[in-house]
Design an enzyme around this catalytic site. Structure first.
Site, PDB file in Angstrom:
ATOM      1  N   CYS A 135      74.071   1.874  27.735  1.00  0.00           N
ATOM      2  CA  CYS A 135      74.120   0.240  28.393  1.00  0.00           C
ATOM      3  C   CYS A 135      75.595  -0.226  27.902  1.00  0.00           C
ATOM      4  O   CYS A 135      76.236   0.465  26.475  1.00  0.00           O
ATOM      5  CB  CYS A 135      73.389   0.049  27.744  1.00  0.00           C
ATOM      6  SG  CYS A 135      73.583  -2.059  26.834  1.00  0.00           S
TER       7      CYS A 135
ATOM      8  N   ARG B  82      71.494 -12.577  33.899  1.00  0.00           N
ATOM      9  CA  ARG B  82      70.453 -12.429  34.316  1.00  0.00           C
ATOM     10  C   ARG B  82      69.521 -13.053  32.834  1.00  0.00           C
ATOM     11  O   ARG B  82      68.682 -13.118  32.217  1.00  0.00           O
ATOM     12  CB  ARG B  82      70.626 -11.141  32.710  1.00  0.00           C
ATOM     13  CG  ARG B  82      71.572 -10.091  33.974  1.00  0.00           C
ATOM     14  CD  ARG B  82      71.336  -8.662  33.946  1.00  0.00           C
ATOM     15  NE  ARG B  82      69.864  -8.123  33.118  1.00  0.00           N
ATOM     16  CZ  ARG B  82      69.848  -7.618  31.940  1.00  0.00           C
ATOM     17  NH1 ARG B  82      71.544  -7.106  31.224  1.00  0.00           N
ATOM     18  NH2 ARG B  82      69.441  -7.399  30.488  1.00  0.00           N
TER      19      ARG B  82
ATOM     20  N   ARG C   3      72.049   3.387  22.209  1.00  0.00           N
ATOM     21  CA  ARG C   3      70.693   2.058  22.197  1.00  0.00           C
ATOM     22  C   ARG C   3      69.231   3.305  22.516  1.00  0.00           C
ATOM     23  O   ARG C   3      68.314   3.349  23.466  1.00  0.00           O
ATOM     24  CB  ARG C   3      70.459   1.146  23.003  1.00  0.00           C
ATOM     25  CG  ARG C   3      71.384   0.384  23.243  1.00  0.00           C
ATOM     26  CD  ARG C   3      71.492  -0.989  24.209  1.00  0.00           C
ATOM     27  NE  ARG C   3      70.056  -2.287  23.479  1.00  0.00           N
ATOM     28  CZ  ARG C   3      70.053  -2.590  24.260  1.00  0.00           C
ATOM     29  NH1 ARG C   3      70.580  -3.344  25.236  1.00  0.00           N
ATOM     30  NH2 ARG C   3      68.605  -4.023  24.347  1.00  0.00           N
TER      31      ARG C   3
ATOM     32  N   LYS D 217      64.287 -15.924  27.027  1.00  0.00           N
ATOM     33  CA  LYS D 217      64.317 -14.650  28.002  1.00  0.00           C
ATOM     34  C   LYS D 217      62.995 -13.580  27.014  1.00  0.00           C
ATOM     35  O   LYS D 217      62.604 -12.369  27.237  1.00  0.00           O
ATOM     36  CB  LYS D 217      65.571 -13.977  28.140  1.00  0.00           C
ATOM     37  CG  LYS D 217      65.789 -12.580  28.629  1.00  0.00           C
ATOM     38  CD  LYS D 217      67.291 -12.022  29.288  1.00  0.00           C
ATOM     39  CE  LYS D 217      67.626 -11.897  28.122  1.00  0.00           C
ATOM     40  NZ  LYS D 217      67.873 -10.505  27.267  1.00  0.00           N
ATOM     41  N   ASN D 218      63.800 -13.691  26.064  1.00  0.00           N
ATOM     42  CA  ASN D 218      63.438 -12.257  25.181  1.00  0.00           C
ATOM     43  C   ASN D 218      62.288 -12.089  24.756  1.00  0.00           C
ATOM     44  O   ASN D 218      61.438 -11.596  24.134  1.00  0.00           O
ATOM     45  CB  ASN D 218      64.504 -12.107  24.089  1.00  0.00           C
ATOM     46  CG  ASN D 218      65.709 -11.278  24.377  1.00  0.00           C
ATOM     47  OD1 ASN D 218      65.653 -10.746  25.465  1.00  0.00           O
ATOM     48  ND2 ASN D 218      66.299 -10.986  23.498  1.00  0.00           N
TER      49      ASN D 218
ATOM     50  N   ASP E 273      73.057 -11.511  19.377  1.00  0.00           N
ATOM     51  CA  ASP E 273      73.183 -11.699  20.621  1.00  0.00           C
ATOM     52  C   ASP E 273      74.272 -13.070  20.111  1.00  0.00           C
ATOM     53  O   ASP E 273      73.982 -13.897  21.608  1.00  0.00           O
ATOM     54  CB  ASP E 273      71.822 -12.389  21.189  1.00  0.00           C
ATOM     55  CG  ASP E 273      71.065 -10.936  21.175  1.00  0.00           C
ATOM     56  OD1 ASP E 273      70.078 -11.050  21.366  1.00  0.00           O
ATOM     57  OD2 ASP E 273      71.614 -10.290  21.371  1.00  0.00           O
TER      58      ASP E 273
HETATM   59  C1  EPZ Z   1      66.064  -6.828  21.365  1.00  0.00           C
HETATM   60  O1  EPZ Z   1      66.731  -5.258  21.806  1.00  0.00           O
HETATM   61  C2  EPZ Z   1      66.710  -7.702  22.324  1.00  0.00           C
HETATM   62  N1  EPZ Z   1      66.046  -7.554  24.057  1.00  0.00           N
HETATM   63  C3  EPZ Z   1      68.093  -7.679  22.299  1.00  0.00           C
HETATM   64  O2  EPZ Z   1      69.250  -9.192  23.727  1.00  0.00           O
HETATM   65  C4  EPZ Z   1      68.815  -7.588  20.933  1.00  0.00           C
HETATM   66  O3  EPZ Z   1      70.132  -7.603  21.089  1.00  0.00           O
HETATM   67  C5  EPZ Z   1      68.904  -7.040  20.043  1.00  0.00           C
HETATM   68  O4  EPZ Z   1      67.210  -6.535  20.382  1.00  0.00           O
HETATM   69  C6  EPZ Z   1      68.742  -7.027  18.739  1.00  0.00           C
HETATM   70  O5  EPZ Z   1      68.360  -8.497  18.492  1.00  0.00           O
HETATM   71  C7  EPZ Z   1      65.038  -7.910  24.410  1.00  0.00           C
HETATM   72  O6  EPZ Z   1      64.527  -8.345  23.433  1.00  0.00           O
HETATM   73  C8  EPZ Z   1      65.025  -7.853  25.442  1.00  0.00           C
HETATM   74  P1  EPZ Z   1      66.189  -3.026  19.325  1.00  0.00           P
HETATM   75  P2  EPZ Z   1      66.493  -4.311  21.639  1.00  0.00           P
HETATM   76  O7  EPZ Z   1      65.854  -1.966  19.673  1.00  0.00           O
HETATM   77  O8  EPZ Z   1      64.677  -4.148  21.004  1.00  0.00           O
HETATM   78  C9  EPZ Z   1      68.463   1.309  17.168  1.00  0.00           C
HETATM   79  C10 EPZ Z   1      70.251 -10.192  25.033  1.00  0.00           C
HETATM   80  O9  EPZ Z   1      71.178  -9.926  24.646  1.00  0.00           O
HETATM   81  N2  EPZ Z   1      67.290   1.908  18.316  1.00  0.00           N
HETATM   82  O10 EPZ Z   1      66.580  -4.077  18.121  1.00  0.00           O
HETATM   83  O11 EPZ Z   1      66.931  -3.266  22.603  1.00  0.00           O
HETATM   84  C11 EPZ Z   1      69.634   0.214  18.704  1.00  0.00           C
HETATM   85  O12 EPZ Z   1      70.390   1.470  19.272  1.00  0.00           O
HETATM   86  C12 EPZ Z   1      69.528  -8.347  24.436  1.00  0.00           C
HETATM   87  O13 EPZ Z   1      69.555 -11.338  25.065  1.00  0.00           O
HETATM   88  C13 EPZ Z   1      67.060   3.394  17.343  1.00  0.00           C
HETATM   89  O14 EPZ Z   1      67.894   3.802  17.896  1.00  0.00           O
HETATM   90  O15 EPZ Z   1      66.846  -3.789  20.379  1.00  0.00           O
HETATM   91  C14 EPZ Z   1      70.618  -0.371  17.829  1.00  0.00           C
HETATM   92  O16 EPZ Z   1      71.394   0.364  17.568  1.00  0.00           O
HETATM   93  C15 EPZ Z   1      70.937  -7.368  24.738  1.00  0.00           C
HETATM   94  N3  EPZ Z   1      66.373   3.406  18.786  1.00  0.00           N
HETATM   95  C16 EPZ Z   1      68.994  -0.929  17.016  1.00  0.00           C
HETATM   96  O17 EPZ Z   1      68.370  -0.144  16.661  1.00  0.00           O
HETATM   97  C17 EPZ Z   1      65.075   2.621  19.203  1.00  0.00           C
HETATM   98  O18 EPZ Z   1      63.743   3.295  19.115  1.00  0.00           O
HETATM   99  C18 EPZ Z   1      68.611  -2.256  17.482  1.00  0.00           C
HETATM  100  O19 EPZ Z   1      67.973  -2.688  18.783  1.00  0.00           O
HETATM  101  C19 EPZ Z   1      65.372   2.004  18.703  1.00  0.00           C
HETATM  102  C20 EPZ Z   1      66.140   0.770  18.755  1.00  0.00           C
END
Ligand code: EPZ
Length: 422
Positions: A115, A397, A120, A22-23, A305
């Site tokens: 979320c 999903r 996020r 998916k990701n 995850d």
């Molecule tokens: C991706 O989400 C995945 N989703 C998530 O999978 C996964 O949990 C996550 O990466 C971490 O591995 C997809 O790829 C579609 P991040 P993403 O930006 O990119 C903070 C699932 O279950 N952050 O790496 O949204 C954020 O709040 C899903 O399949 C900021 O502060 O996650 C978090 O604490 C859930 N500012 C951390 O970084 C930003 O601009 C990591 O988030 C961006 C992120």
């Protein structure tokens, strides 16, 4: 609303075919915007989120044809907008920012709201795109971006962000000059996106590491052959835990051991036997579940995850395990539901202490997010008696053909309700 009814306590044995990730599919689908023309993708998982991304592309003006090979025509972009009604269902729609700015010089994307697993924010996405010359304003719940000409630049992330890295990648490939992304996400899905972009003429070095260098080019064009999406390491990890938690033996066909390495070493430490061969990985358990300590980290650390799924297994441990969640601030929603099945877990901030119990007992539980619901299904498979997992839409999903795949390895599960919402 659908629920899954599980008759638990039966060891699972057999082989599960792993679907596309998916990701990886979500960023690759929207990345087709940076190369006008007809694209063909294979191994695209049949998931609600994938349908949402295809409908977003449709709203932008890019029709698609789903099937064994998904075909998308990005010759024409009519609207550079990702509307609220799409983004609220799938926050990954924020991945439209980079490709739309690269393709149209303009993008209007609804801000993804809150979320279940955390606030996020997308500040790092905006910071990175601003470094490439974009300007943003927030208006009516939308982030509106404009750029005259994307210019390569150094981008240093304050936190490791997967979709943030992907957004910058999809913009930088068409920027003038060189972009160097530091503290980038090294997830296998990021590397798969880079491979896809490379197949269209992009020049990217270092994807899959924390330092990525992109030489911008003036145009990209669709690859001739269909691009096969990477297999889903999180789906595979979930089924490997299904084998472990039921004291069975499950093999995942199409799983990639290397991308699963942090999960496999945790399962081995917990007393499981891991086997692997060309294109498959297996997990069996016959002895006790040993207590372990795990901390979620960006790849190649233990994936957040898989945190909930592992916790379900550790609930049956012969001692106390600890799980520290360092990525998301609210990713223990499954704990209260696991307690309903008889687990014993204490939470102190981002640290969970799991005091193992000899067995779990079936009950009705509520899914709250995608991976939390997977952990409840796993706990239900191990629990004696019947477990009902409500709000199955969370699972739809991210897990393709869940009941069929579980049934194929001996699980006694059935979906009750109107069928998968699309
Ligand atoms: C991706 O989400 C995945 N989703 C998530 O999978 C996964 O949990 C996550 O990466 C971490 O591995 C997809 O790829 C579609 P991040 P993403 O930006 O990119 C903070 C699932 O279950 N952050 O790496 O949204 C954020 O709040 C899903 O399949 C900021 O502060 O996650 C978090 O604490 C859930 N500012 C951390 O970084 C930003 O601009 C990591 O988030 C961006 C992120």
């Amino acid at each position: 609303m659908d629920k899954l009814v599980i008759d638990g306590g039966h060891p699972l044995r057999g082989t599960v075919p792993v679907s596309g990730a998916k990701n990886a599919a979500l960023p690759i689908l929207i990345a087709t915007l940076v190369a006008p023309g007809e694209h063909a993708l294979s191994n695209v998982p049949d998931l609600v989120d994938v349908s949402s991304m295809l409908s977003l592309l449709g709203r932008i003006g890019c029709p698609s044809l789903a099937g064994d090979v998904v075909r998308i025509d990005t010759s024409r972009v009519a609207y550079s907008e990702a509307p609220y009604d799409v983004v609220r269902k799938m926050r990954a729609s924020v991945l439209a920012l980079g490709p739309l700015l690269a393709r149209c010089g303009h993008a209007k994307v609804s801000l993804p709201g809150g979320c279940a697993i955390g606030v996020r924010p997308i500040d790092q996405h905006l910071k990175g795109l601003e470094a490439l010359g974009c300007r943003f304003e927030l208006d009516g719940g939308y982030v509106i971006g404009r750029v005259d000409k994307l210019r390569g630049a150094p981008v240093v992330f304050d936190v490791v962000t997967v979709t943030g890295t992907e957004n910058i990648l999809m913009a930088a490939v068409l920027a003038e000059g060189t972009t160097v992304i530091e503290n980038a996400a090294a997830e296998p899905e990021v590397a798969d996106l880079a491979r896809f972009l490379g197949g269209m003429g992009a020049r990217i070095e270092g994807a899959g590491t924390s330092r990525i260098v992109v030489e911008g080019v003036s145009t990209l064009s669709p690859a001739a052959a269909p691009y096969a999406i990477l297999s889903d390491r999180i789906e595979a990890g979930t089924y490997l835990v299904a084998g472990a938690i039921t004291g069975g033996d499950v093999r995942c066909e199409g799983a990639d051991a290397q991308s699963l390495a942090p999960v496999l070493s945790a399962l081995e430490a917990a007393g499981c036997t891991i086997t692997q061969g060309p294109g498959w990985v297996g997990c069996a358990r016959s002895g006790p579940v040993r207590p372990i300590d795990v901390e979620t980290r960006p790849h190649p650390g233990f994936p957040t995850d898989m945190q909930a799924q592992l916790m379900a297994l550790l609930a049956l441990g012969t001692g106390t395990s600890t799980v520290r969640e360092t990525i998301f601030e609210n990713r223990f929603m499954h704990v209260a539901e696991l307690l309903r099945l008889g687990a014993r877990v204490d939470i102190d901030g981002n640290l969970a202490s799991i005091h193992g119990v000899p067995s779990l007992k079936g009950a009705t539980v509520m899914a709250t997010d995608l991976r939390a619901s997977a952990s409840l299904v796993l706990a239900g498979l191990a629990a004696t008696g019947t477990t009902e997992v409500l709000r199955l839409y969370h699972l739809d999903r991210g897990y393709e053909k869940l009941e069929a795949k579980l049934g194929g390895i001996g699980a006694r599960v059935r979906r009750v309700g109107e069928g998968r919402p699309d």
